[in-house]
Design a protein around this motif. Sequence first.
Motif, PDB file in Angstrom:
ATOM      1  N   PHE A 258     -29.399  15.291  19.277  1.00 30.81           N
ATOM      2  CA  PHE A 258     -29.078  14.819  20.601  1.00 30.81           C
ATOM      3  C   PHE A 258     -29.162  12.956  20.685  1.00 30.81           C
ATOM      4  O   PHE A 258     -28.938  12.519  21.692  1.00 30.81           O
ATOM      5  CB  PHE A 258     -30.464  14.909  21.506  1.00 30.81           C
ATOM      6  N   SER A 259     -28.898  12.563  19.218  1.00 28.32           N
ATOM      7  CA  SER A 259     -28.548  11.117  19.149  1.00 28.32           C
ATOM      8  C   SER A 259     -27.116  11.125  19.903  1.00 28.32           C
ATOM      9  O   SER A 259     -26.979   9.954  20.599  1.00 28.32           O
ATOM     10  CB  SER A 259     -28.332  10.774  17.660  1.00 28.32           C
ATOM     11  N   ASP A 260     -26.202  11.941  19.983  1.00 26.76           N
ATOM     12  CA  ASP A 260     -25.044  11.914  20.555  1.00 26.76           C
ATOM     13  C   ASP A 260     -25.174  11.537  22.041  1.00 26.76           C
ATOM     14  O   ASP A 260     -24.394  10.868  22.608  1.00 26.76           O
ATOM     15  CB  ASP A 260     -24.036  13.164  20.384  1.00 26.76           C
ATOM     16  N   GLU A 261     -26.171  12.269  22.778  1.00 24.35           N
ATOM     17  CA  GLU A 261     -26.383  11.975  24.210  1.00 24.35           C
ATOM     18  C   GLU A 261     -26.821  10.634  24.428  1.00 24.35           C
ATOM     19  O   GLU A 261     -26.446   9.967  25.385  1.00 24.35           O
ATOM     20  CB  GLU A 261     -27.390  13.014  24.672  1.00 24.35           C
ATOM     21  N   LEU A 262     -27.639  10.053  23.686  1.00 19.40           N
ATOM     22  CA  LEU A 262     -28.082   8.720  23.763  1.00 19.40           C
ATOM     23  C   LEU A 262     -26.940   7.748  23.707  1.00 19.40           C
ATOM     24  O   LEU A 262     -26.643   6.677  24.389  1.00 19.40           O
ATOM     25  CB  LEU A 262     -29.196   8.244  22.808  1.00 19.40           C
ATOM     26  N   ILE A 263     -26.040   8.079  22.611  1.00 17.54           N
ATOM     27  CA  ILE A 263     -24.943   7.156  22.431  1.00 17.54           C
ATOM     28  C   ILE A 263     -23.826   7.188  23.839  1.00 17.54           C
ATOM     29  O   ILE A 263     -23.473   6.312  24.187  1.00 17.54           O
ATOM     30  CB  ILE A 263     -24.189   7.454  21.021  1.00 17.54           C
ATOM     31  N   PHE A 274     -27.934  -2.542  34.000  1.00 16.00           N
ATOM     32  CA  PHE A 274     -28.359  -1.530  32.645  1.00 16.00           C
ATOM     33  C   PHE A 274     -28.346  -2.364  31.329  1.00 16.00           C
ATOM     34  O   PHE A 274     -28.640  -1.689  30.482  1.00 16.00           O
ATOM     35  CB  PHE A 274     -27.475  -0.541  32.634  1.00 16.00           C
ATOM     36  N   SER A 275     -28.281  -3.818  31.402  1.00 19.25           N
ATOM     37  CA  SER A 275     -28.087  -4.502  30.199  1.00 19.25           C
ATOM     38  C   SER A 275     -29.249  -4.251  29.313  1.00 19.25           C
ATOM     39  O   SER A 275     -29.171  -3.968  28.197  1.00 19.25           O
ATOM     40  CB  SER A 275     -27.779  -5.945  30.198  1.00 19.25           C
ATOM     41  N   SER A 276     -30.673  -4.169  29.788  1.00 23.07           N
ATOM     42  CA  SER A 276     -31.835  -4.160  29.340  1.00 23.07           C
ATOM     43  C   SER A 276     -31.939  -2.607  28.618  1.00 23.07           C
ATOM     44  O   SER A 276     -32.295  -2.496  27.608  1.00 23.07           O
ATOM     45  CB  SER A 276     -33.062  -4.254  30.211  1.00 23.07           C
ATOM     46  N   VAL A 277     -31.332  -1.617  29.493  1.00 30.85           N
ATOM     47  CA  VAL A 277     -31.399  -0.300  28.892  1.00 30.85           C
ATOM     48  C   VAL A 277     -30.262  -0.046  27.706  1.00 30.85           C
ATOM     49  O   VAL A 277     -30.886   0.393  26.551  1.00 30.85           O
ATOM     50  CB  VAL A 277     -31.053   0.724  29.997  1.00 30.85           C
ATOM     51  N   ARG A 278     -29.394  -0.663  27.950  1.00 29.81           N
ATOM     52  CA  ARG A 278     -28.423  -0.456  26.579  1.00 29.81           C
ATOM     53  C   ARG A 278     -29.005  -1.372  25.412  1.00 29.81           C
ATOM     54  O   ARG A 278     -28.658  -0.785  24.400  1.00 29.81           O
ATOM     55  CB  ARG A 278     -26.944  -1.266  27.004  1.00 29.81           C
ATOM     56  N   ASP A 279     -29.523  -2.403  25.539  1.00 37.59           N
ATOM     57  CA  ASP A 279     -30.186  -3.070  24.530  1.00 37.59           C
ATOM     58  C   ASP A 279     -31.294  -2.233  23.839  1.00 37.59           C
ATOM     59  O   ASP A 279     -31.218  -2.148  22.583  1.00 37.59           O
ATOM     60  CB  ASP A 279     -30.917  -4.187  24.802  1.00 37.59           C
ATOM     61  N   GLU A 280     -32.102  -1.581  24.527  1.00 36.72           N
ATOM     62  CA  GLU A 280     -33.052  -0.667  24.043  1.00 36.72           C
ATOM     63  C   GLU A 280     -32.379   0.575  23.411  1.00 36.72           C
ATOM     64  O   GLU A 280     -32.936   0.881  22.189  1.00 36.72           O
ATOM     65  CB  GLU A 280     -33.846   0.012  25.387  1.00 36.72           C
ATOM     66  N   ILE A 281     -31.299   1.251  23.842  1.00 32.14           N
ATOM     67  CA  ILE A 281     -30.839   2.065  22.938  1.00 32.14           C
ATOM     68  C   ILE A 281     -30.313   1.757  21.848  1.00 32.14           C
ATOM     69  O   ILE A 281     -30.128   2.232  20.661  1.00 32.14           O
ATOM     70  CB  ILE A 281     -29.966   2.837  24.032  1.00 32.14           C
ATOM     71  N   ASP A 282     -29.732   0.423  21.797  1.00 31.83           N
ATOM     72  CA  ASP A 282     -28.952   0.089  20.680  1.00 31.83           C
ATOM     73  C   ASP A 282     -30.086  -0.263  19.555  1.00 31.83           C
ATOM     74  O   ASP A 282     -29.789   0.102  18.328  1.00 31.83           O
ATOM     75  CB  ASP A 282     -28.162  -1.431  21.197  1.00 31.83           C
ATOM     76  N   MET A 283     -31.192  -0.972  19.899  1.00 34.41           N
ATOM     77  CA  MET A 283     -32.289  -1.235  18.935  1.00 34.41           C
ATOM     78  C   MET A 283     -32.721   0.186  18.388  1.00 34.41           C
ATOM     79  O   MET A 283     -33.032   0.108  17.141  1.00 34.41           O
ATOM     80  CB  MET A 283     -33.412  -1.929  19.584  1.00 34.41           C
ATOM     81  N   TYR A 284     -32.981   1.060  19.400  1.00 30.77           N
ATOM     82  CA  TYR A 284     -33.506   2.322  18.757  1.00 30.77           C
ATOM     83  C   TYR A 284     -32.524   2.988  17.727  1.00 30.77           C
ATOM     84  O   TYR A 284     -32.986   3.580  16.792  1.00 30.77           O
ATOM     85  CB  TYR A 284     -33.622   3.404  19.967  1.00 30.77           C
ATOM     86  N   LEU A 285     -31.257   3.033  18.262  1.00 31.06           N
ATOM     87  CA  LEU A 285     -30.205   3.812  17.218  1.00 31.06           C
ATOM     88  C   LEU A 285     -30.090   3.097  15.662  1.00 31.06           C
ATOM     89  O   LEU A 285     -30.036   3.546  14.904  1.00 31.06           O
ATOM     90  CB  LEU A 285     -28.929   3.947  17.766  1.00 31.06           C
ATOM     91  N   ASN A 286     -30.136   1.740  16.149  1.00 29.65           N
ATOM     92  CA  ASN A 286     -30.024   0.865  14.676  1.00 29.65           C
ATOM     93  C   ASN A 286     -30.976   1.276  13.784  1.00 29.65           C
ATOM     94  O   ASN A 286     -30.840   1.255  12.563  1.00 29.65           O
ATOM     95  CB  ASN A 286     -29.711  -0.597  14.954  1.00 29.65           C
ATOM     96  N   GLU A 287     -32.208   1.274  14.424  1.00 32.38           N
ATOM     97  CA  GLU A 287     -33.366   1.628  13.749  1.00 32.38           C
ATOM     98  C   GLU A 287     -33.422   2.691  12.951  1.00 32.38           C
ATOM     99  O   GLU A 287     -33.770   2.976  11.882  1.00 32.38           O
ATOM    100  CB  GLU A 287     -34.629   1.123  14.515  1.00 32.38           C
ATOM    101  N   LYS A 288     -32.825   3.700  13.667  1.00 31.08           N
ATOM    102  CA  LYS A 288     -32.933   5.080  13.244  1.00 31.08           C
ATOM    103  C   LYS A 288     -31.563   5.239  12.183  1.00 31.08           C
ATOM    104  O   LYS A 288     -31.773   5.693  11.098  1.00 31.08           O
ATOM    105  CB  LYS A 288     -32.508   6.105  14.551  1.00 31.08           C
TER     106      LYS A 288
END
Length: 318
Positions: A258-263, A274-288
């Motif tokens: 489901f990483s696809d769905e987050l992307i 939604f800039s803060s939400v995008r940043d959170e998702i970016d940080m999460y995916l980059n760490e993963k």
Amino acid sequence: MHVLHLPHPLINETIESYLSRILIGNCYTSNSDLNILFELDEKIHVTIKSSQKEILRKRLDSPFTVGLWRDEDKGKWCLSNEYLRKFLFSSHYTKVCPQCLSENLYYRCVWRCLGYTTCHIHDCIMQNQCLCGRKIVCLSPELGTCKCGLELKNLPRTIIKQPKVNHNVFFQMMYNKRLIQGSHPDNYVSSFLYREYVELLFRLVNIDYQNNYQISLLTAHHPNDEVLRLSLERVFSYISNSNKQLSELLIILDKSIFSDELIRLKEELTLDCFSSVRDEIDMYLNEKNSKKQLHKSIFLNKITQLISIASSNFRESE
């Protein structure tokens, strides 16, 4: 000469419920009688067309056609937004709260919402079919009664203990335009009056539901109401609690497939709010991705495709 009986619309009553009461009040036995009564060109469906609404608006002295969320703008927005239209509203069937029907026999707008699984007034699990197995239709000259003869107010009443913060608080807040008392001004709940955050909530719920049920709510013919209720409460509890981080919710929502769905979610959240939400998702995916845990995702597929195209071009140049 037969005098047409037009009952007064009730609080938060669906259009179909009101039309059903017109059928009952005038002793009509078929939905098609409404077409003759109001000179409608087509058979009435779940969402009555704007031209039909206009006819009804002119014929009745009460503005009962005011939108599904109590104001017309939100009603139009929900119906025009393809994602929300699919997620929020069921087909031509409805759910019912037996206790609500016992108190006043009509169907409420909020019952039509796919995510509304328990009554926010009685904490009663909504019933979506009769004991005989038939689904409950929205428009019928036998309002509140199944074809088998059972009165729907006599359906089983299963009461559940609701946590203080749950999805029904959200529905009540949306419906009554009230914020939760004592809610922190910085959390997402305080922004639910903005339409975009309503869609964000349901998109996150859809991802959580897929994780637990392996199918999207948008494609499921018969959603699992229990799983959906838990998903709504889980997601709502995170975004309504200012002490919780969105990153914690992303961990709960995400499995490798489901990483696809987050992307996709990040790519679709283009508004500035939604800039803060995008940043959170970016940080999460980059760490993963740094931990090499980002598997089977469109992110990696895109890179693979680019390499493949580059390689083919290189071979052709040779």
